[in-house]
Write a protein that holds these residues in place. Structure first.
Motif, mmCIF file in Angstrom:
data_model
loop_
_atom_site.group_PDB
_atom_site.id
_atom_site.type_symbol
_atom_site.label_atom_id
_atom_site.label_comp_id
_atom_site.label_asym_id
_atom_site.label_seq_id
_atom_site.Cartn_x
_atom_site.Cartn_y
_atom_site.Cartn_z
ATOM 1 N N ALA A 72 0.827 -1.209 0.000
ATOM 2 C CA ALA A 72 0.000 0.000 0.000
ATOM 3 C C ALA A 72 0.861 1.258 0.000
ATOM 4 O O ALA A 72 0.570 2.226 -0.715
ATOM 5 C CB ALA A 72 -0.935 0.000 1.205
ATOM 6 N N PHE A 73 1.940 1.252 0.778
ATOM 7 C CA PHE A 73 2.838 2.416 0.833
ATOM 8 C C PHE A 73 3.527 2.640 -0.504
ATOM 9 O O PHE A 73 3.679 3.779 -0.948
ATOM 10 C CB PHE A 73 3.864 2.229 1.952
ATOM 11 N N PRO A 106 -6.515 19.590 6.936
ATOM 12 C CA PRO A 106 -6.318 18.497 7.896
ATOM 13 C C PRO A 106 -7.149 17.252 7.550
ATOM 14 O O PRO A 106 -6.680 16.117 7.717
ATOM 15 C CB PRO A 106 -6.768 19.088 9.232
ATOM 16 N N ILE A 107 -8.338 17.446 7.052
ATOM 17 C CA ILE A 107 -9.187 16.312 6.685
ATOM 18 C C ILE A 107 -8.611 15.590 5.475
ATOM 19 O O ILE A 107 -8.646 14.364 5.395
ATOM 20 C CB ILE A 107 -10.635 16.781 6.445
ATOM 21 N N SER A 108 -8.041 16.341 4.538
ATOM 22 C CA SER A 108 -7.431 15.725 3.359
ATOM 23 C C SER A 108 -6.203 14.898 3.738
ATOM 24 O O SER A 108 -5.988 13.815 3.195
ATOM 25 C CB SER A 108 -7.029 16.795 2.342
ATOM 26 N N VAL A 109 -5.409 15.394 4.665
ATOM 27 C CA VAL A 109 -4.238 14.643 5.131
ATOM 28 C C VAL A 109 -4.698 13.380 5.859
ATOM 29 O O VAL A 109 -4.149 12.288 5.641
ATOM 30 C CB VAL A 109 -3.348 15.522 6.041
ATOM 31 N N LEU A 110 -5.716 13.506 6.696
ATOM 32 C CA LEU A 110 -6.265 12.345 7.398
ATOM 33 C C LEU A 110 -6.841 11.332 6.394
ATOM 34 O O LEU A 110 -6.686 10.121 6.570
ATOM 35 C CB LEU A 110 -7.343 12.785 8.389
ATOM 36 N N GLU A 112 -5.753 10.769 3.345
ATOM 37 C CA GLU A 112 -4.628 10.042 2.743
ATOM 38 C C GLU A 112 -4.152 8.921 3.663
ATOM 39 O O GLU A 112 -3.872 7.813 3.214
ATOM 40 C CB GLU A 112 -3.461 10.996 2.451
ATOM 41 N N PHE A 113 -4.063 9.215 4.949
ATOM 42 C CA PHE A 113 -3.625 8.210 5.902
ATOM 43 C C PHE A 113 -4.626 7.065 6.001
ATOM 44 O O PHE A 113 -4.252 5.894 6.022
ATOM 45 C CB PHE A 113 -3.403 8.854 7.277
ATOM 46 N N THR A 114 -5.909 7.393 6.046
ATOM 47 C CA THR A 114 -6.919 6.343 6.138
ATOM 48 C C THR A 114 -7.002 5.531 4.854
ATOM 49 O O THR A 114 -7.287 4.330 4.901
ATOM 50 C CB THR A 114 -8.307 6.917 6.494
ATOM 51 N N ASN A 115 -6.759 6.157 3.704
ATOM 52 C CA ASN A 115 -6.713 5.387 2.447
ATOM 53 C C ASN A 115 -5.580 4.363 2.480
ATOM 54 O O ASN A 115 -5.749 3.225 2.042
ATOM 55 C CB ASN A 115 -6.544 6.310 1.243
ATOM 56 N N PHE A 116 -4.435 4.795 2.992
ATOM 57 C CA PHE A 116 -3.300 3.886 3.128
ATOM 58 C C PHE A 116 -3.647 2.714 4.040
ATOM 59 O O PHE A 116 -3.420 1.552 3.700
ATOM 60 C CB PHE A 116 -2.088 4.662 3.656
ATOM 61 N N ALA A 120 -4.127 -1.400 3.019
ATOM 62 C CA ALA A 120 -3.290 -2.424 3.649
ATOM 63 C C ALA A 120 -4.104 -3.399 4.495
ATOM 64 O O ALA A 120 -3.955 -4.620 4.362
ATOM 65 C CB ALA A 120 -2.223 -1.757 4.509
ATOM 66 N N LEU A 121 -4.962 -2.878 5.333
ATOM 67 C CA LEU A 121 -5.639 -3.728 6.300
ATOM 68 C C LEU A 121 -6.777 -4.548 5.704
ATOM 69 O O LEU A 121 -7.111 -5.607 6.220
ATOM 70 C CB LEU A 121 -6.141 -2.887 7.472
ATOM 71 N N ARG A 122 -7.371 -4.076 4.614
ATOM 72 C CA ARG A 122 -8.431 -4.864 3.988
ATOM 73 C C ARG A 122 -7.878 -6.162 3.424
ATOM 74 O O ARG A 122 -8.438 -7.237 3.631
ATOM 75 C CB ARG A 122 -9.090 -4.034 2.884
ATOM 76 N N LEU A 123 -6.780 -6.078 2.687
ATOM 77 C CA LEU A 123 -6.161 -7.284 2.131
ATOM 78 C C LEU A 123 -5.667 -8.194 3.256
ATOM 79 O O LEU A 123 -5.929 -9.400 3.256
ATOM 80 C CB LEU A 123 -5.010 -6.916 1.193
ATOM 81 N N TYR A 124 -4.977 -7.611 4.221
ATOM 82 C CA TYR A 124 -4.460 -8.397 5.345
ATOM 83 C C TYR A 124 -5.591 -9.104 6.095
ATOM 84 O O TYR A 124 -5.516 -10.296 6.375
ATOM 85 C CB TYR A 124 -3.682 -7.490 6.304
ATOM 86 N N GLY A 125 -6.643 -8.374 6.417
ATOM 87 C CA GLY A 125 -7.747 -8.943 7.182
ATOM 88 C C GLY A 125 -8.439 -10.077 6.460
ATOM 89 O O GLY A 125 -8.775 -11.103 7.063
ATOM 90 N N ASN A 126 -8.657 -9.917 5.174
ATOM 91 C CA ASN A 126 -9.319 -10.976 4.412
ATOM 92 C C ASN A 126 -8.492 -12.253 4.374
ATOM 93 O O ASN A 126 -9.006 -13.347 4.601
ATOM 94 C CB ASN A 126 -9.615 -10.506 2.990
ATOM 95 N N ILE A 127 -7.221 -12.132 4.092
ATOM 96 C CA ILE A 127 -6.382 -13.321 3.958
ATOM 97 C C ILE A 127 -6.110 -13.948 5.325
ATOM 98 O O ILE A 127 -6.179 -15.172 5.491
ATOM 99 C CB ILE A 127 -5.062 -12.973 3.233
ATOM 100 N N TYR A 128 -5.826 -13.134 6.319
ATOM 101 C CA TYR A 128 -5.556 -13.663 7.658
ATOM 102 C C TYR A 128 -6.776 -14.390 8.216
ATOM 103 O O TYR A 128 -6.659 -15.494 8.758
ATOM 104 C CB TYR A 128 -5.119 -12.531 8.594
#
Length: 161
Positions: A72-73, A106-110, A112-116, A120-128
């Motif tokens: 994701a990064f 500030p919302i736009s920066v947040l 970007e972080f939540t998109n990252f 990452a976590l959607r793929l990880y969560g599904n496979i795990y």
């Protein structure tokens, strides 16, 4: 060769549907590589899991949060780099973070972080979670001998399918 050509055609059709024209053609190899890596990584946990003394040594690489965060990064950095390359730093910053209203920076920066994190976590969560469920079905198959083994086999096949 036919399988590889099918995958290339599949990834190229995804690119053409989202980025028509010459812009999308530059990303063919990247999307093919990402798709192939993620697909093979996800399938490893279905086909092969080596566990000794309740420690899993071989499993899907995408069942590790660091692998999915790295992917994701990498995509996030590439998107920012290409945006700056196309619009210049000032134009990219203005279009990405200061529009429609500079007050929303500030919302736009947040965002970007939540998109990252979401990537990452959607793929990880599904496979795990899929691998955890396969382990639970396997353990269930050993609990009551043949009485639990018989229903566990179709469950395992259905879940892997």
């Amino acid at each position: 060769q036919n399988v590889i050509e099918w995958i290339i055609d599949f990834t190229n059709s995804i690119i053409k549907s989202t980025m028509p024209g010459r812009d999308g053609q530059k990303f063919g190899l990247l999307i093919f590589t990402l798709f192939s890596f993620i697909f093979v990584s996800n399938q490893l946990g279905l086909m092969l899991q080596i566990t000794v003394n309740n420690v899993t040594y071989v499993k899907s690489p995408t069942a590790n949060v660091m692998t999915t965060m790295t992917l994701a990064f990498m995509v996030l950095l590439l998107a920012h780099f290409l945006g700056v390359k196309k619009f210049g730093f000032k134009g990219y910053f203005k279009n990405t973070y200061l529009s429609p209203i500079p007050f929303l920076l500030p919302i736009s920066v947040l965002e970007e972080f939540t998109n990252f994190l979401t990537l990452a976590l959607r793929l990880y969560g599904n496979i795990y979670s899929g691998e955890v469920l396969l382990k639970l079905i396997y353990k269930f198959s050993k609990v009551y001998g043949i009485a639990s083994f018989v229903p566990a086999v179709p469950l395992e096949i259905i879940w892997q399918g």
